[in-house]
Design an enzyme around this catalytic site. Structure first.
Site, short mmCIF file in Angstrom:
data_model
loop_
_atom_site.label_atom_id
_atom_site.label_comp_id
_atom_site.label_asym_id
_atom_site.label_seq_id
_atom_site.Cartn_x
_atom_site.Cartn_y
_atom_site.Cartn_z
N ASP A 52 0.81 -1.22 0.00
CA ASP A 52 0.00 0.00 0.00
C ASP A 52 0.84 1.27 0.00
OD1 ASP A 52 -2.21 -1.61 0.04
OD2 ASP A 52 -3.18 -0.61 1.75
N ASN A 94 -4.84 -2.39 -4.53
CA ASN A 94 -6.09 -2.38 -3.74
C ASN A 94 -5.90 -1.49 -2.51
OD1 ASN A 94 -8.66 -2.94 -2.92
ND2 ASN A 94 -8.29 -5.07 -2.36
N ASP A 296 -11.09 -2.37 11.23
CA ASP A 296 -10.07 -3.29 10.73
C ASP A 296 -9.68 -4.33 11.77
OD1 ASP A 296 -10.19 -1.72 8.50
OD2 ASP A 296 -8.17 -0.90 8.67
N GLU A 324 -11.34 -4.66 1.29
CA GLU A 324 -10.57 -5.39 0.29
C GLU A 324 -11.40 -6.50 -0.34
OE1 GLU A 324 -9.48 -3.85 2.76
OE2 GLU A 324 -7.30 -3.72 2.89
N HIS A 373 -5.48 -9.28 3.11
CA HIS A 373 -4.46 -9.45 4.16
C HIS A 373 -5.07 -9.72 5.53
CE1 HIS A 373 -4.71 -4.86 5.10
NE2 HIS A 373 -5.75 -5.23 4.38
N ARG A 374 -6.16 -9.03 5.86
CA ARG A 374 -6.71 -9.21 7.22
C ARG A 374 -7.38 -10.57 7.41
NH1 ARG A 374 -4.87 -5.01 9.28
NH2 ARG A 374 -5.00 -3.02 8.21
N LYS A 399 0.17 -6.50 1.77
CA LYS A 399 -0.53 -5.20 1.66
C LYS A 399 -0.14 -4.26 2.80
CE LYS A 399 -5.11 -3.32 0.66
NZ LYS A 399 -5.34 -2.26 1.61
O1 LIG Z 1 -8.30 6.39 6.71
C1 LIG Z 1 -7.73 5.31 6.83
O2 LIG Z 1 -6.49 5.23 6.91
C2 LIG Z 1 -8.54 4.08 6.89
C3 LIG Z 1 -9.90 4.15 7.11
C4 LIG Z 1 -10.74 2.93 7.20
O3 LIG Z 1 -11.43 2.78 5.98
P1 LIG Z 1 -12.92 3.38 5.68
O4 LIG Z 1 -12.89 4.80 6.01
O5 LIG Z 1 -13.06 3.11 4.21
O6 LIG Z 1 -13.87 2.62 6.51
C5 LIG Z 1 -9.91 1.69 7.41
O7 LIG Z 1 -10.70 0.54 7.21
C6 LIG Z 1 -8.73 1.65 6.46
O8 LIG Z 1 -7.95 0.49 6.62
C7 LIG Z 1 -7.82 2.80 6.72
C1 LIG Z 2 -9.63 -1.55 4.71
C2 LIG Z 2 -8.31 -1.59 4.64
O1 LIG Z 2 -7.53 -0.96 3.73
P1 LIG Z 2 -7.77 0.18 2.64
O2 LIG Z 2 -9.17 0.68 2.75
O3 LIG Z 2 -6.76 1.23 2.99
O4 LIG Z 2 -7.47 -0.47 1.34
C3 LIG Z 2 -7.52 -2.38 5.62
O5 LIG Z 2 -6.28 -2.22 5.66
O6 LIG Z 2 -8.10 -3.17 6.38
#
Ligand SMILES: O=C(O)C1=C[C@@H](OP(=O)(O)O)[C@@H](O)[C@H](O)C1
Ligand SMILES: C=C(OP(=O)(O)O)C(=O)O
Length: 419
Positions: A52, A94, A296, A324, A373-374, A399
């Site tokens: 990422d 992704n 997450d 994801e 990944h999760r 990721k």
């Molecule tokens: O702002 C961020 O860094 C994130 C916000 C969350 O997503 P959403 O805002 O789409 O729920 C989280 O799930 C993602 O892993 C990271």
């Molecule tokens: C939702 C996640 O990632 P992102 O939305 O940043 O792809 C995550 O890391 O669980």
């Protein structure tokens, strides 16, 4: 690791040792963008190097930012104060943060930016963010409501108020906040629609913006005012990733081990750190867990819940369906592969039918990780107590936590090739 599957051998002993989580994905990608928008050289330390953050760094490089990587946890970022139009579409895999943040930042570019991702990203909604940009007169378009998005910016935008529906993703709000400091006058950003989950991610955004010289103020529970300061280069320390920490906390309670994360659980500013207090209650997790402010961490908690004394219902997790993968489906599928009665979905709630007697059993299951990944990292936790848990596509942990399998191995976990 480069395997197509990995079988976890239950250690049968407490996991012990030191295992420091990598840098925070969320904070690294914010800091990279803000440093890229600033004029001058910023040094990011403690940063995450993973798929990422590589997508974010490479996209910024394609827009004229110079980024050096002197070691495994640092980025040295030199920006000119302006992002340039890239020659080719930005490919962001992704990475939700990179995709959403760069879509809004593209509005500050004088020229065309195409923001695209892999087949999973192309199913993740971005329509509300594109609509918000369009409402400012910015030429932004998507044919499907998902990437690819084309933004034809003029290098500047003038707006005093931006409304955004963050119901599907708080990242839209974070993206607009970070863009807003590059505007011509003060901007108020206002949430529309339902309250968003994970408000803590907005706090991470405003904290990172301030570290790079922005002036941003929360003016009501649903509005923020951003001054047109632009960004100033800064030296910035990224804290360890709280979502990554949840696997280590869970591994500790599942094996009655002692794992030193090198960081106190109270020291995190990220939303998922809230999961610590829940994990510490295991095997007496509450009957209902509201995952909305620690989304997450839900896969971690759900797998842990399978070994709890009593069933657990997860609520407030509807937007896990647009991560994801559809995480509610992926978790229920994985748990039901282990034992068919172990989970069920009720609307957007997930019910985990706990059974402490699972421990020590052999219940062979090949866990489909859906390139998530999760799902890989959380189901590995089941393998600490059950024999026969095989994780398919284990490399998907790259990721956000490329060293995950090595980190568990360092604590005493061993693996077998799946037969
Ligand atoms: O702002 C961020 O860094 C994130 C916000 C969350 O997503 P959403 O805002 O789409 O729920 C989280 O799930 C993602 O892993 C990271
Ligand atoms: C939702 C996640 O990632 P992102 O939305 O940043 O792809 C995550 O890391 O669980």
């Amino acid at each position: 690791m480069s395997k197509d599957k990995l079988t976890i051998i239950p250690p049968g002993k407490p996991l012990t040792g030191r295992a420091v989580p990598p840098g925070s994905k969320s904070i690294t990608n914010r800091a990279l963008l803000l440093a890229g928008l600033a004029k001058g050289t910023s040094r990011l330390t403690g940063a995450l190097k993973s798929d990422d953050t590589r997508y974010m760094a490479d996209a910024l490089r394609a827009m004229g930012v110079i980024i050096d990587e002197p070691d495994d946890t640092s980025f040295v970022v030199t920006g000119s104060g302006k992002l340039l139009p890239p020659q080719v579409p930005l490919f962001l895999g992704n990475a939700g943060t990179a995709t959403r943040f760069l879509t809004a930042a593209a509005a500050l570019v004088d020229g065309t930016v195409v923001v695209d991702g892999d087949q999973h990203m192309r199913k993740r909604p971005i329509g509300p963010l594109v609509d918000a940009l369009r409402s400012l007169g910015i030429d932004a378009s998507t044919e499907t409501g998902c990437p690819p998005v084309t933004v034809k910016g003029t290098g500047r935008f003038v707006a005093s108020r931006i409304q955004i529906d963050g119901g599907l993703s708080s990242q839209y709000v974070s993206a607009l906040l970070m863009m807003a400091a590059g505007g011509d006058k003060p901007v108020t950003i206002e949430l529309l629609g339902e309250d968003i989950g994970a408000l803590g991610y907005i706090d991470l955004t405003t904290a990172a913006m301030r570290a790079f010289g922005a002036k941003v103020e929360k003016t009501s529970p649903v509005t923020w005012r951003v001054e047109p300061t632009g960004y100033t280069a800064a030296d910035f320390v990224v804290e360890p990733d709280a979502s990554a920490a949840t696997y280590l906390w869970a591994a500790e309670v599942l094996t009655s081990g002692k794992i030193d994360l090198g960081v106190a659980n109270g020291a995190f500013t990220q939303p998922d750190a809230k999961a610590y207090d829940l994990i510490a209650k295991f095997p007496h997790l509450p009957a209902v867990i509201d995952g909305s402010q620690m989304q997450d961490a839900v896969p971690t908690l759900a797998v842990l819940a399978a070994f709890n004394e009593t069933p657990v219902r997860f609520v407030g997790i509807a937007n896990l369906r647009v991560k994801e993968c559809d995480r509610i489906r992926a978790i229920s599928t994985g748990l039901m592969q282990i034992r068919p009665d172990l989970a069920r979905e009720e609307g957007d709630d997930l019910i985990v039918q706990s059974d402490p007697a699972l421990t020590g059993q052999r219940l062979p299951a090949k866990i489909d990780t859906f390139a998530d990944h999760r799902i890989a990292m959380s189901f590995a936790l089941a393998g600490l107590r059950i024999a026969g848990i095989t994780i398919l596509d284990p490399d998907c942990v790259g990721k956000t936590f490329p060293a995950y399998w090595r980190t568990l191995a360092g604590l005493g976990v061993t693996y077998a090739d799946a037969g």
